[in-house]
Write a protein that holds these residues in place. Structure first.
Motif, PDB file in Angstrom:
ATOM      1  N   ARG A  59     -17.712 -26.490 -51.909  1.00 41.74           N
ATOM      2  CA  ARG A  59     -19.173 -26.526 -51.938  1.00 41.74           C
ATOM      3  C   ARG A  59     -19.756 -27.000 -50.616  1.00 41.74           C
ATOM      4  O   ARG A  59     -20.932 -26.772 -50.330  1.00 41.74           O
ATOM      5  CB  ARG A  59     -19.649 -27.453 -53.055  1.00 41.74           C
ATOM      6  CG  ARG A  59     -19.214 -27.026 -54.442  1.00 41.74           C
ATOM      7  CD  ARG A  59     -20.029 -25.880 -54.958  1.00 41.74           C
ATOM      8  NE  ARG A  59     -19.556 -25.440 -56.269  1.00 41.74           N
ATOM      9  CZ  ARG A  59     -20.066 -24.443 -56.957  1.00 41.74           C
ATOM     10  NH1 ARG A  59     -21.079 -23.769 -56.467  1.00 41.74           N
ATOM     11  NH2 ARG A  59     -19.560 -24.104 -58.122  1.00 41.74           N
ATOM     12  N   LEU A  60     -18.927 -27.683 -49.813  1.00 44.32           N
ATOM     13  CA  LEU A  60     -19.370 -28.188 -48.512  1.00 44.32           C
ATOM     14  C   LEU A  60     -18.902 -27.304 -47.365  1.00 44.32           C
ATOM     15  O   LEU A  60     -19.097 -27.638 -46.199  1.00 44.32           O
ATOM     16  CB  LEU A  60     -18.840 -29.605 -48.300  1.00 44.32           C
ATOM     17  CG  LEU A  60     -19.294 -30.654 -49.325  1.00 44.32           C
ATOM     18  CD1 LEU A  60     -18.675 -32.002 -49.011  1.00 44.32           C
ATOM     19  CD2 LEU A  60     -20.810 -30.764 -49.348  1.00 44.32           C
ATOM     20  N   GLU A 169     -26.527 -23.913 -56.185  1.00 47.32           N
ATOM     21  CA  GLU A 169     -27.707 -23.885 -55.324  1.00 47.32           C
ATOM     22  C   GLU A 169     -27.393 -24.541 -53.984  1.00 47.32           C
ATOM     23  O   GLU A 169     -26.640 -25.508 -53.912  1.00 47.32           O
ATOM     24  CB  GLU A 169     -28.863 -24.630 -56.006  1.00 47.32           C
ATOM     25  CG  GLU A 169     -28.552 -26.103 -56.264  1.00 47.32           C
ATOM     26  CD  GLU A 169     -29.568 -26.790 -57.146  1.00 47.32           C
ATOM     27  OE1 GLU A 169     -30.219 -27.723 -56.641  1.00 47.32           O
ATOM     28  OE2 GLU A 169     -29.706 -26.385 -58.304  1.00 47.32           O
ATOM     29  N   PRO A 170     -27.958 -24.010 -52.895  1.00 45.01           N
ATOM     30  CA  PRO A 170     -27.714 -24.614 -51.582  1.00 45.01           C
ATOM     31  C   PRO A 170     -28.207 -26.057 -51.568  1.00 45.01           C
ATOM     32  O   PRO A 170     -29.262 -26.368 -52.119  1.00 45.01           O
ATOM     33  CB  PRO A 170     -28.540 -23.736 -50.639  1.00 45.01           C
ATOM     34  CG  PRO A 170     -28.740 -22.451 -51.373  1.00 45.01           C
ATOM     35  CD  PRO A 170     -28.813 -22.823 -52.823  1.00 45.01           C
ATOM     36  N   VAL A 171     -27.420 -26.909 -50.966  1.00 47.38           N
ATOM     37  CA  VAL A 171     -27.777 -28.329 -50.906  1.00 47.38           C
ATOM     38  C   VAL A 171     -27.688 -28.806 -49.465  1.00 47.38           C
ATOM     39  O   VAL A 171     -26.662 -28.620 -48.800  1.00 47.38           O
ATOM     40  CB  VAL A 171     -26.840 -29.180 -51.794  1.00 47.38           C
ATOM     41  CG1 VAL A 171     -27.181 -30.652 -51.652  1.00 47.38           C
ATOM     42  CG2 VAL A 171     -26.965 -28.754 -53.245  1.00 47.38           C
ATOM     43  N   ASP A 172     -28.756 -29.400 -48.995  1.00 48.33           N
ATOM     44  CA  ASP A 172     -28.769 -29.997 -47.669  1.00 48.33           C
ATOM     45  C   ASP A 172     -28.342 -31.450 -47.811  1.00 48.33           C
ATOM     46  O   ASP A 172     -29.029 -32.250 -48.445  1.00 48.33           O
ATOM     47  CB  ASP A 172     -30.171 -29.894 -47.063  1.00 48.33           C
ATOM     48  CG  ASP A 172     -30.235 -30.469 -45.650  1.00 48.33           C
ATOM     49  OD1 ASP A 172     -29.182 -30.900 -45.134  1.00 48.33           O
ATOM     50  OD2 ASP A 172     -31.333 -30.484 -45.060  1.00 48.33           O
ATOM     51  N   LEU A 173     -27.169 -31.784 -47.249  1.00 50.35           N
ATOM     52  CA  LEU A 173     -26.627 -33.127 -47.409  1.00 50.35           C
ATOM     53  C   LEU A 173     -27.063 -34.086 -46.302  1.00 50.35           C
ATOM     54  O   LEU A 173     -26.530 -35.190 -46.202  1.00 50.35           O
ATOM     55  CB  LEU A 173     -25.098 -33.069 -47.453  1.00 50.35           C
ATOM     56  CG  LEU A 173     -24.489 -32.352 -48.669  1.00 50.35           C
ATOM     57  CD1 LEU A 173     -22.981 -32.360 -48.571  1.00 50.35           C
ATOM     58  CD2 LEU A 173     -24.944 -32.982 -49.966  1.00 50.35           C
ATOM     59  N   ALA A 174     -28.000 -33.673 -45.493  1.00 49.44           N
ATOM     60  CA  ALA A 174     -28.483 -34.549 -44.427  1.00 49.44           C
ATOM     61  C   ALA A 174     -29.014 -35.845 -45.044  1.00 49.44           C
ATOM     62  O   ALA A 174     -29.859 -35.828 -45.945  1.00 49.44           O
ATOM     63  CB  ALA A 174     -29.588 -33.853 -43.639  1.00 49.44           C
ATOM     64  N   ASP A 176     -27.215 -37.954 -46.803  1.00 46.34           N
ATOM     65  CA  ASP A 176     -26.471 -38.344 -47.999  1.00 46.34           C
ATOM     66  C   ASP A 176     -25.140 -39.016 -47.693  1.00 46.34           C
ATOM     67  O   ASP A 176     -24.438 -39.427 -48.629  1.00 46.34           O
ATOM     68  CB  ASP A 176     -26.199 -37.124 -48.883  1.00 46.34           C
ATOM     69  CG  ASP A 176     -27.449 -36.629 -49.597  1.00 46.34           C
ATOM     70  OD1 ASP A 176     -28.276 -37.470 -49.971  1.00 46.34           O
ATOM     71  OD2 ASP A 176     -27.594 -35.408 -49.762  1.00 46.34           O
ATOM     72  N   ASP A 177     -24.760 -39.112 -46.439  1.00 46.28           N
ATOM     73  CA  ASP A 177     -23.438 -39.638 -46.096  1.00 46.28           C
ATOM     74  C   ASP A 177     -23.209 -41.031 -46.671  1.00 46.28           C
ATOM     75  O   ASP A 177     -22.151 -41.317 -47.245  1.00 46.28           O
ATOM     76  CB  ASP A 177     -23.251 -39.673 -44.573  1.00 46.28           C
ATOM     77  CG  ASP A 177     -23.086 -38.286 -43.974  1.00 46.28           C
ATOM     78  OD1 ASP A 177     -22.971 -37.328 -44.759  1.00 46.28           O
ATOM     79  OD2 ASP A 177     -23.086 -38.170 -42.741  1.00 46.28           O
ATOM     80  N   ARG A 208     -31.298 -38.012 -56.928  1.00 43.71           N
ATOM     81  CA  ARG A 208     -30.437 -37.353 -55.948  1.00 43.71           C
ATOM     82  C   ARG A 208     -29.017 -37.178 -56.473  1.00 43.71           C
ATOM     83  O   ARG A 208     -28.395 -36.131 -56.284  1.00 43.71           O
ATOM     84  CB  ARG A 208     -30.407 -38.154 -54.644  1.00 43.71           C
ATOM     85  CG  ARG A 208     -29.660 -37.464 -53.499  1.00 43.71           C
ATOM     86  CD  ARG A 208     -30.200 -36.072 -53.272  1.00 43.71           C
ATOM     87  NE  ARG A 208     -29.561 -35.426 -52.128  1.00 43.71           N
ATOM     88  CZ  ARG A 208     -29.624 -34.118 -51.902  1.00 43.71           C
ATOM     89  NH1 ARG A 208     -30.293 -33.325 -52.733  1.00 43.71           N
ATOM     90  NH2 ARG A 208     -29.019 -33.599 -50.856  1.00 43.71           N
TER      91      ARG A 208
END
Length: 320
Positions: A59-60, A169-174, A176-177, A208
């Motif tokens: 997924r990443l 669904e596309p996920v923006d992980l900005a 989230d680290d 989230r």
């Protein structure tokens, strides 16, 4: 330590949902919420199990690699320890003979830094080979079902929410680290504690986490010492299977309770399985009867595990 019926029921419940409320578990298994919570804290403190928040590499856009290293005997523990401390590795294990290390690494592409720059410069590393994980059938988001056998079908139904496929669904992980790192250290961390650590609102964190789970990016797994279930004989099987029957064989193996991981790979062999058995006699029986009975399996290399330095999560095992 010996796991009793309540310990195993708790383990099974956490296998179904790592963040299931303890009061819900208590109602289903007929214990008090305080007792259930106390049992989890004890098992976690003793290094037997903990819930960890994990991300699905696919997924990443990441690729996983199975890495095999051979070292001189005097260097194997030092090299294995260094690998276990890396954030991009999991399942760092010493294999039979004491000179081979097995580990899993992940990244956006081939693990160039590790394989092409760092390991070749490490003194006394004799050989390195990497095998790309092409398809996983058990392992990762699909947990080892052999560890979860304590609850009845009725209890499972009570603890299981309606299954839904990840939305994809596309996920923006900005940004989230930090959240993902905290959940990997403690998958049951309270939303209030996560919010305090992140300097944000509890409702925002709860929302989230829900988004990441629905998207299939985040899942909760159990980091478990399998010897607590009586599984004292562990081995990695490197198998050669006729390509036309690769999926069929993998799906057969995935149904075996002894199998904790099955994956199609690149390399001289094309299927890898990690198996856990009660003792060496049980391992022999599994190899001779269960694996030996699959016609499409040709060559099998059996590599027993003699020590685990790191399991699924980022931390090295506290029980070495």
């Amino acid at each position: 330590m010996t796991l009793d019926e309540l310990d195993r029921a708790l383990l099974h419940a956490l296998h179904l949902d790592g963040r299931v409320p303890f009061n819900h578990v208590a109602t289903v298994v007929g214990a008090s919420p305080q007792t259930v919570a106390r049992r989890y804290r004890r098992l976690r403190a003793d290094g037997v199990l903990r819930v960890v928040g994990m991300t699905d590499p696919r997924r990443l856009g990441q690729v996983q690699w199975f890495v095999r290293l051979r070292c001189t005997p005097d260097a194997v523990l030092k090299v294995a320890g260094a690998l276990a401390r890396r954030a991009d590795t999991s399942w760092v294990q010493l294999m039979s003979g004491g000179t081979e290390i097995f580990c899993i690494t992940r990244g956006a592409d081939a693990p160039d830094s590790l394989l092409l720059q760092e390991l070749p410069k490490t003194p006394r590393v004799v050989s390195v080979s990497a095998h790309c994980l092409l398809r996983s059938f058990v392992g990762g988001p699909v947990g080892w079902h052999g560890r979860a056998t304590a609850l009845t079908e009725e209890q499972i139904a009570q603890l299981t929410l309606e299954d839904k496929e990840p939305s994809g669904e596309p996920v923006d992980l900005a940004g989230d680290d930090r959240l993902l790192a905290l959940l990997q250290q403690d998958g049951r961390a309270a939303f209030a504690d996560l919010a305090e650590a992140l300097g944000t609102g509890e409702a925002s964190v709860r929302r989230r986490v829900g988004q990441l789970r629905r998207a299939g990016v985040l899942y909760f797994d159990i980091d478990l010492d399998p010897t607590m279930l009586g599984m004292k004989a562990q081995a990695v099987l490197w198998m050669s299977v006729r390509p036309a029957q690769l999926r069929t064989v993998a799906e057969i193996l995935a149904r075996h309770p002894e199998v904790a991981l099955v994956a199609a790979t690149t390399g001289a062999t094309n299927l890898l399985a990690k198996v856990l058995c009660r003792d060496v006699d049980s391992l022999y029986t599994y190899l001779a009867d269960s694996v030996g009975g699959i016609d499409a399996v040709g060559h099998v290399e059996t590599a027993p595990v003699i020590r685990t330095l790191k399991r699924a999560a980022t931390q090295s095992c506290s029980r070495m």
